[in-house]
Design a protein around this motif. Structure first.
Motif, PDB file in Angstrom:
ATOM      1  N   THR A  25       0.847  -1.197  -0.079  1.00 11.96           N
ATOM      2  CA  THR A  25      -0.097  -0.039   0.083  1.00 11.96           C
ATOM      3  C   THR A  25       0.831   1.239  -0.104  1.00 11.96           C
ATOM      4  O   THR A  25       0.736   2.210  -0.578  1.00 11.96           O
ATOM      5  CB  THR A  25      -0.972  -0.060   1.364  1.00 11.96           C
ATOM      6  N   GLU A  85      -6.003   6.438   0.647  1.00 12.65           N
ATOM      7  CA  GLU A  85      -7.437   6.475   0.147  1.00 12.65           C
ATOM      8  C   GLU A  85      -7.552   7.476  -1.021  1.00 12.65           C
ATOM      9  O   GLU A  85      -8.051   7.413  -1.901  1.00 12.65           O
ATOM     10  CB  GLU A  85      -8.570   6.507   1.356  1.00 12.65           C
ATOM     11  N   SER A 101     -15.746  -0.380  -8.517  1.00 14.67           N
ATOM     12  CA  SER A 101     -14.797  -0.725  -7.510  1.00 14.67           C
ATOM     13  C   SER A 101     -15.107  -0.130  -6.145  1.00 14.67           C
ATOM     14  O   SER A 101     -14.841  -0.710  -5.073  1.00 14.67           O
ATOM     15  CB  SER A 101     -13.374  -0.258  -8.165  1.00 14.67           C
ATOM     16  N   VAL A 102     -15.571   1.181  -6.127  1.00 11.50           N
ATOM     17  CA  VAL A 102     -16.048   1.646  -5.012  1.00 11.50           C
ATOM     18  C   VAL A 102     -17.113   1.199  -4.169  1.00 11.50           C
ATOM     19  O   VAL A 102     -17.168   0.797  -3.245  1.00 11.50           O
ATOM     20  CB  VAL A 102     -16.349   3.200  -4.832  1.00 11.50           C
ATOM     21  N   GLN A 104     -18.387  -1.658  -4.510  1.00 15.73           N
ATOM     22  CA  GLN A 104     -18.206  -3.213  -4.223  1.00 15.73           C
ATOM     23  C   GLN A 104     -17.541  -3.447  -2.648  1.00 15.73           C
ATOM     24  O   GLN A 104     -17.740  -4.268  -2.106  1.00 15.73           O
ATOM     25  CB  GLN A 104     -16.966  -3.922  -5.061  1.00 15.73           C
ATOM     26  N   ASN A 105     -17.127  -2.241  -2.233  1.00 18.09           N
ATOM     27  CA  ASN A 105     -16.492  -1.999  -0.922  1.00 18.09           C
ATOM     28  C   ASN A 105     -17.464  -1.098  -0.092  1.00 18.09           C
ATOM     29  O   ASN A 105     -16.803  -0.541   0.960  1.00 18.09           O
ATOM     30  CB  ASN A 105     -15.233  -1.560  -0.959  1.00 18.09           C
ATOM     31  N   ILE A 106     -18.642  -0.893  -0.488  1.00 16.02           N
ATOM     32  CA  ILE A 106     -19.439   0.093   0.136  1.00 16.02           C
ATOM     33  C   ILE A 106     -19.804  -0.671   1.871  1.00 16.02           C
ATOM     34  O   ILE A 106     -19.904   0.518   2.741  1.00 16.02           O
ATOM     35  CB  ILE A 106     -20.649   0.395  -0.586  1.00 16.02           C
ATOM     36  N   GLY A 107     -19.782  -1.710   2.158  1.00 13.67           N
ATOM     37  CA  GLY A 107     -19.925  -1.986   3.459  1.00 13.67           C
ATOM     38  C   GLY A 107     -21.063  -2.995   3.542  1.00 13.67           C
ATOM     39  O   GLY A 107     -21.894  -3.043   2.676  1.00 13.67           O
ATOM     40  N   ARG A 108     -21.460  -3.326   4.678  1.00  7.86           N
ATOM     41  CA  ARG A 108     -22.584  -4.275   5.193  1.00  7.86           C
ATOM     42  C   ARG A 108     -23.836  -3.570   4.940  1.00  7.86           C
ATOM     43  O   ARG A 108     -23.941  -2.222   5.366  1.00  7.86           O
ATOM     44  CB  ARG A 108     -22.410  -4.742   6.640  1.00  7.86           C
ATOM     45  N   ARG A 183     -18.986   6.925  -1.932  1.00 11.18           N
ATOM     46  CA  ARG A 183     -19.535   5.900  -0.630  1.00 11.18           C
ATOM     47  C   ARG A 183     -20.092   6.838   0.249  1.00 11.18           C
ATOM     48  O   ARG A 183     -21.215   6.665   0.846  1.00 11.18           O
ATOM     49  CB  ARG A 183     -18.159   5.311   0.037  1.00 11.18           C
TER      50      ARG A 183
END
Length: 235
Positions: A25, A85, A101-102, A104-108, A183
C-alpha cells in the motif's frame, strides 16, 4: 503443544501478510503521493514532541512520553490511511468501472449489482440496494447516462413500485458526485426501509434479471473461426 505451535505459526503468517500489505500500500501510495513518507513521519514526530514537552513542563516526561508515542503512532496511521485512500481514488478517477470498484466495498447492509444497464459507448449503470432504497449509479457521458437511468427506472417500476429510487452520476461536473465522495453520499441517504423490505426488493430485482443474465449466450463450444460481432446492440 502441537496445537499451540500451529496457532503461533498462523499468527506469524497473518502478521507477515499484514506487513506485506502495508508495504505494498505504501509503494502504491508513494507513486501518486511522493511526499507521503515525509508527511506521515512529520506528524508522528510533532505529536510525540508536543506530548513529551508537556511531560517535562508538568514533571511527568515518562508518562506523557509513552502516551505521546502511542498517540503519535495512531495519528500516523490515520494520516497514512487518508492519503492512501486519496491516492487510490486518484488512480481510479476516469477509469472505466471505477464506480463499481468503490461500490463493491461500500460495506454491510448494501447489495451491489454491477452493469445493470449499458450502451455501445460503454456508459454504464450500477445498482445498489440498502436501507435507503435503490441507488442507481451511472458513470460515463452525463448526457447519455441520463437516458440509461430513465430506462432502468422504467424497467424497475414494473416490479418495485413501493421502494424509493435515487440516482447518482459519478463525475466532477455540476450536479455530479465525485468518486471519492460516492460512498459517503450513499451512506448519508436516509434509511427508510426495514431489513425484510430490503430483502424483498432484492428478490424482486433479481427475478427481473440484469444485463448480464439477460444476454442470450449460445450453449456449447464456440465454432472455430467465429468472431464476436462489433457494434451490435445488446438486448
Amino acid at each position: 503443544m502441537a496445537r499451540k505451535a500451529n496457532t503461533d505459526s498462523a499468527d506469524g503468517a497473518a502478521n507477515t501478510g499484514r506487513l506485506k500489505q502495508i508495504a505494498l500500500t505504501y509503494k502504491m501510495t508513494r507513486k501518486a503521493d511522493p511526499k507521503v513518507g515525509l508527511v506521515v513521519a512529520a506528524v508522528g514526530i510533532v505529536t510525540f514532541g508536543v506530548f513529551l514537552a508537556i511531560g517535562f513542563l508538568i514533571d511527568h516526561p515518562i508518562y506523557l512520553g509513552i502516551l505521546g508515542f502511542l498517540l503519535a503512532f495512531l495519528a500516523m496511521a490515520i494520516v497514512f490511511g487518508r492519503r492512501a485512500e486519496r491516492a487510490a481514488y486518484g488512480q481510479l478517477e476516469g477509469q472505466p468501472g471505477a464506480a463499481a470498484s468503490v461500490l463493491q466495498n461500500i460495506g454491510r447492509g448494501w447489495s451491489f449489482t454491477p452493469a445493470v444497464a449499458m450502451n455501445r459507448s460503454q456508459d454504464v449503470v450500477h445498482r445498489a440496494v440498502g436501507r435507503a432504497g435503490i441507488v442507481l449509479v451511472a458513470e460515463g457521458n452525463p448526457n447519455r447516462v441520463k437516458s440509461l437511468l430513465a430506462a432502468e427506472k422504467k424497467r424497475m417500476n414494473r416490479v418495485v413500485v413501493d421502494v424509493p429510487v435515487h440516482d447518482v452520476i459519478v463525475g466532477n461536473g455540476e450536479g455530479q458526485v465525485s468518486l471519492k465522495k460516492l460512498r459517503t453520499t450513499l451512506m448519508k441517504l436516509p434509511r427508510v426501509l426495514t431489513g425484510p423490505q430490503v430483502t424483498s426488493a432484492n428478490d424482486r430485482l433479481r427475478a427481473m434479471g440484469d444485463l448480464m443474465s439477460n444476454m442470450p449466450l449460445p450453449k456449447g463450444p464456440m465454432p472455430k473461426g467465429m468472431r464476436m460481432p462489433r457494434g451490435g446492440k445488446m438486448r
